[in-house]
Design a protein around this motif. Sequence first.
Motif, PDB file in Angstrom:
ATOM      1  N   THR A   3       0.859  -1.178   0.000  1.00 25.48           N
ATOM      2  CA  THR A   3       0.000   0.000   0.000  1.00 25.48           C
ATOM      3  C   THR A   3       0.896   1.229   0.000  1.00 25.48           C
ATOM      4  O   THR A   3       1.756   1.380   0.855  1.00 25.48           O
ATOM      5  N   PHE A   4       0.688   2.089  -0.987  1.00 27.26           N
ATOM      6  CA  PHE A   4       1.389   3.365  -1.064  1.00 27.26           C
ATOM      7  C   PHE A   4       0.439   4.406  -0.504  1.00 27.26           C
ATOM      8  O   PHE A   4      -0.696   4.527  -0.957  1.00 27.26           O
ATOM      9  N   GLU A   5       0.891   5.142   0.496  1.00 28.31           N
ATOM     10  CA  GLU A   5      -0.004   6.090   1.147  1.00 28.31           C
ATOM     11  C   GLU A   5       0.712   7.416   1.412  1.00 28.31           C
ATOM     12  O   GLU A   5       1.835   7.443   1.894  1.00 28.31           O
ATOM     13  N   ILE A   6       0.027   8.489   1.077  1.00 29.34           N
ATOM     14  CA  ILE A   6       0.464   9.838   1.422  1.00 29.34           C
ATOM     15  C   ILE A   6      -0.595  10.368   2.380  1.00 29.34           C
ATOM     16  O   ILE A   6      -1.776  10.433   2.033  1.00 29.34           O
ATOM     17  N   THR A   7      -0.179  10.721   3.566  1.00 28.77           N
ATOM     18  CA  THR A   7      -1.142  11.177   4.569  1.00 28.77           C
ATOM     19  C   THR A   7      -1.181  12.701   4.617  1.00 28.77           C
ATOM     20  O   THR A   7      -0.187  13.370   4.304  1.00 28.77           O
ATOM     21  N   PRO A   8      -2.334  13.267   4.974  1.00 27.45           N
ATOM     22  CA  PRO A   8      -2.425  14.727   5.087  1.00 27.45           C
ATOM     23  C   PRO A   8      -1.344  15.246   6.032  1.00 27.45           C
ATOM     24  O   PRO A   8      -1.036  14.630   7.048  1.00 27.45           O
ATOM     25  N   GLY A   9      -0.739  16.355   5.643  1.00 24.38           N
ATOM     26  CA  GLY A   9       0.312  16.956   6.456  1.00 24.38           C
ATOM     27  C   GLY A   9       1.711  16.635   5.964  1.00 24.38           C
ATOM     28  O   GLY A   9       2.662  17.342   6.298  1.00 24.38           O
ATOM     29  N   MET A  10       1.859  15.552   5.172  1.00 29.17           N
ATOM     30  CA  MET A  10       3.192  15.260   4.619  1.00 29.17           C
ATOM     31  C   MET A  10       3.583  16.424   3.706  1.00 29.17           C
ATOM     32  O   MET A  10       2.727  17.077   3.117  1.00 29.17           O
ATOM     33  N   LYS A  11       4.871  16.664   3.590  1.00 29.70           N
ATOM     34  CA  LYS A  11       5.341  17.800   2.791  1.00 29.70           C
ATOM     35  C   LYS A  11       5.728  17.348   1.380  1.00 29.70           C
ATOM     36  O   LYS A  11       6.317  16.301   1.179  1.00 29.70           O
ATOM     37  N   SER A  12       5.388  18.203   0.414  1.00 27.89           N
ATOM     38  CA  SER A  12       5.751  17.961  -0.974  1.00 27.89           C
ATOM     39  C   SER A  12       7.222  18.301  -1.177  1.00 27.89           C
ATOM     40  O   SER A  12       7.881  18.842  -0.272  1.00 27.89           O
ATOM     41  N   LEU A  13       7.731  18.016  -2.358  1.00 23.44           N
ATOM     42  CA  LEU A  13       9.111  18.348  -2.682  1.00 23.44           C
ATOM     43  C   LEU A  13       9.358  19.847  -2.520  1.00 23.44           C
ATOM     44  O   LEU A  13      10.425  20.266  -2.101  1.00 23.44           O
ATOM     45  N   GLY A  14       8.342  20.651  -2.790  1.00 23.90           N
ATOM     46  CA  GLY A  14       8.446  22.100  -2.639  1.00 23.90           C
ATOM     47  C   GLY A  14       8.264  22.586  -1.211  1.00 23.90           C
ATOM     48  O   GLY A  14       8.305  23.782  -0.956  1.00 23.90           O
ATOM     49  N   GLY A  15       8.016  21.670  -0.259  1.00 25.47           N
ATOM     50  CA  GLY A  15       7.886  22.044   1.133  1.00 25.47           C
ATOM     51  C   GLY A  15       6.477  22.360   1.594  1.00 25.47           C
ATOM     52  O   GLY A  15       6.274  22.746   2.741  1.00 25.47           O
ATOM     53  N   ARG A  16       5.486  22.233   0.725  1.00 21.55           N
ATOM     54  CA  ARG A  16       4.102  22.518   1.106  1.00 21.55           C
ATOM     55  C   ARG A  16       3.456  21.282   1.711  1.00 21.55           C
ATOM     56  O   ARG A  16       3.675  20.166   1.255  1.00 21.55           O
ATOM     57  N   ALA A  17       2.633  21.491   2.712  1.00 20.21           N
ATOM     58  CA  ALA A  17       1.918  20.387   3.356  1.00 20.21           C
ATOM     59  C   ALA A  17       0.793  19.901   2.444  1.00 20.21           C
ATOM     60  O   ALA A  17       0.056  20.696   1.858  1.00 20.21           O
ATOM     61  N   VAL A  18       0.670  18.593   2.325  1.00 15.65           N
ATOM     62  CA  VAL A  18      -0.385  17.982   1.524  1.00 15.65           C
ATOM     63  C   VAL A  18      -1.697  18.099   2.292  1.00 15.65           C
ATOM     64  O   VAL A  18      -1.757  17.799   3.480  1.00 15.65           O
ATOM     65  N   ARG A  19      -2.747  18.571   1.626  1.00 16.70           N
ATOM     66  CA  ARG A  19      -4.037  18.743   2.295  1.00 16.70           C
ATOM     67  C   ARG A  19      -4.849  17.455   2.329  1.00 16.70           C
ATOM     68  O   ARG A  19      -5.454  17.129   3.330  1.00 16.70           O
ATOM     69  N   GLU A  20      -4.897  16.782   1.195  1.00 16.75           N
ATOM     70  CA  GLU A  20      -5.682  15.551   1.111  1.00 16.75           C
ATOM     71  C   GLU A  20      -4.741  14.369   0.963  1.00 16.75           C
ATOM     72  O   GLU A  20      -3.765  14.433   0.235  1.00 16.75           O
ATOM     73  N   GLY A  21      -5.081  13.290   1.610  1.00 18.33           N
ATOM     74  CA  GLY A  21      -4.270  12.090   1.508  1.00 18.33           C
ATOM     75  C   GLY A  21      -4.515  11.339   0.209  1.00 18.33           C
ATOM     76  O   GLY A  21      -5.429  11.643  -0.550  1.00 18.33           O
ATOM     77  N   PHE A  22      -3.688  10.366  -0.022  1.00 17.53           N
ATOM     78  CA  PHE A  22      -3.775   9.528  -1.216  1.00 17.53           C
ATOM     79  C   PHE A  22      -3.365   8.122  -0.815  1.00 17.53           C
ATOM     80  O   PHE A  22      -2.421   7.931  -0.048  1.00 17.53           O
ATOM     81  N   ARG A  23      -4.075   7.139  -1.340  1.00 14.69           N
ATOM     82  CA  ARG A  23      -3.762   5.748  -1.009  1.00 14.69           C
ATOM     83  C   ARG A  23      -3.959   4.890  -2.252  1.00 14.69           C
ATOM     84  O   ARG A  23      -4.967   5.016  -2.947  1.00 14.69           O
ATOM     85  N   ARG A  24      -2.999   4.045  -2.539  1.00 18.83           N
ATOM     86  CA  ARG A  24      -3.115   3.150  -3.684  1.00 18.83           C
ATOM     87  C   ARG A  24      -2.552   1.788  -3.312  1.00 18.83           C
ATOM     88  O   ARG A  24      -1.456   1.684  -2.774  1.00 18.83           O
ATOM     89  N   GLU A  25      -3.312   0.756  -3.649  1.00 14.87           N
ATOM     90  CA  GLU A  25      -2.858  -0.621  -3.442  1.00 14.87           C
ATOM     91  C   GLU A  25      -2.008  -1.017  -4.646  1.00 14.87           C
ATOM     92  O   GLU A  25      -2.383  -0.756  -5.790  1.00 14.87           O
ATOM     93  N   LEU A  26      -0.872  -1.620  -4.394  1.00 17.62           N
ATOM     94  CA  LEU A  26       0.040  -2.037  -5.454  1.00 17.62           C
ATOM     95  C   LEU A  26       0.317  -3.526  -5.349  1.00 17.62           C
ATOM     96  O   LEU A  26       0.429  -4.069  -4.251  1.00 17.62           O
ATOM     97  N   ARG A  27       0.443  -4.153  -6.481  1.00 20.04           N
ATOM     98  CA  ARG A  27       0.830  -5.556  -6.513  1.00 20.04           C
ATOM     99  C   ARG A  27       2.111  -5.636  -7.322  1.00 20.04           C
ATOM    100  O   ARG A  27       2.168  -5.155  -8.449  1.00 20.04           O
ATOM    101  N   VAL A  28       3.122  -6.218  -6.758  1.00 20.21           N
ATOM    102  CA  VAL A  28       4.430  -6.269  -7.390  1.00 20.21           C
ATOM    103  C   VAL A  28       4.647  -7.640  -8.001  1.00 20.21           C
ATOM    104  O   VAL A  28       4.369  -8.665  -7.374  1.00 20.21           O
ATOM    105  N   GLY A  29       5.150  -7.662  -9.225  1.00 18.08           N
ATOM    106  CA  GLY A  29       5.423  -8.919  -9.914  1.00 18.08           C
ATOM    107  C   GLY A  29       6.889  -9.265  -9.838  1.00 18.08           C
ATOM    108  O   GLY A  29       7.660  -8.642  -9.101  1.00 18.08           O
ATOM    109  N   PRO A  30       7.307 -10.222 -10.625  1.00 25.07           N
ATOM    110  CA  PRO A  30       8.705 -10.644 -10.620  1.00 25.07           C
ATOM    111  C   PRO A  30       9.604  -9.528 -11.165  1.00 25.07           C
ATOM    112  O   PRO A  30       9.147  -8.647 -11.894  1.00 25.07           O
ATOM    113  N   PRO A  31      10.887  -9.565 -10.818  1.00 25.13           N
ATOM    114  CA  PRO A  31      11.797  -8.511 -11.287  1.00 25.13           C
ATOM    115  C   PRO A  31      11.975  -8.547 -12.800  1.00 25.13           C
ATOM    116  O   PRO A  31      11.913  -9.608 -13.421  1.00 25.13           O
ATOM    117  N   GLN A  32      12.174  -7.381 -13.364  1.00 26.63           N
ATOM    118  CA  GLN A  32      12.489  -7.240 -14.791  1.00 26.63           C
ATOM    119  C   GLN A  32      14.003  -7.125 -14.867  1.00 26.63           C
ATOM    120  O   GLN A  32      14.562  -6.137 -14.414  1.00 26.63           O
TER     121      GLN A  32
END
Length: 140
Positions: A3-32
């Motif tokens: 699970t990749f998750e960005i929670t509210p309050g985390m800072k962006s590369l530019g230093g700004r706090a993220v207002r809304e969170g983001f969550r994505r489920e990931l499935r990883v396969g064999p290495p390329q």
Amino acid sequence: SYTFEITPGMKSLGGRAVREGFRRELRVGPPQTTKPDLARWRLEARPDRVEIECDAWMDQAGLETWLRVEGVAGRWEVEGRRVRFLPATPLGPGRYTLVADARMEDVCGNSFQRTFETRPDAARPEDLPATVSRAFQVGP
């Protein structure tokens, strides 16, 4: 699975706090573990565009920055493994060359020069190609 998750309050590369969170489920396969190879790319050329299907998922920024049709101005459109070159003016009949900077990587970190798992000092820089290319034909 991850699970990749960005929670509210985390800072962006530019230093700004993220207002809304983001969550994505990931499935990883064999290495390329193979290098990309222009010879395995499916290519169809017409006067108004060059359609390409890469042999691996390539880094989008790398495709847009380090891939070119030699001597031809135009722009790139990237959709997953499919890439489209739209020339500024139609391509006349003849041979053209697709050129890629050999440092360009697939999304797993494999470049035309080496696989991700290869130690950077395994080859001397002068022994590695700077570019890779493939000729293609438009028209008869």
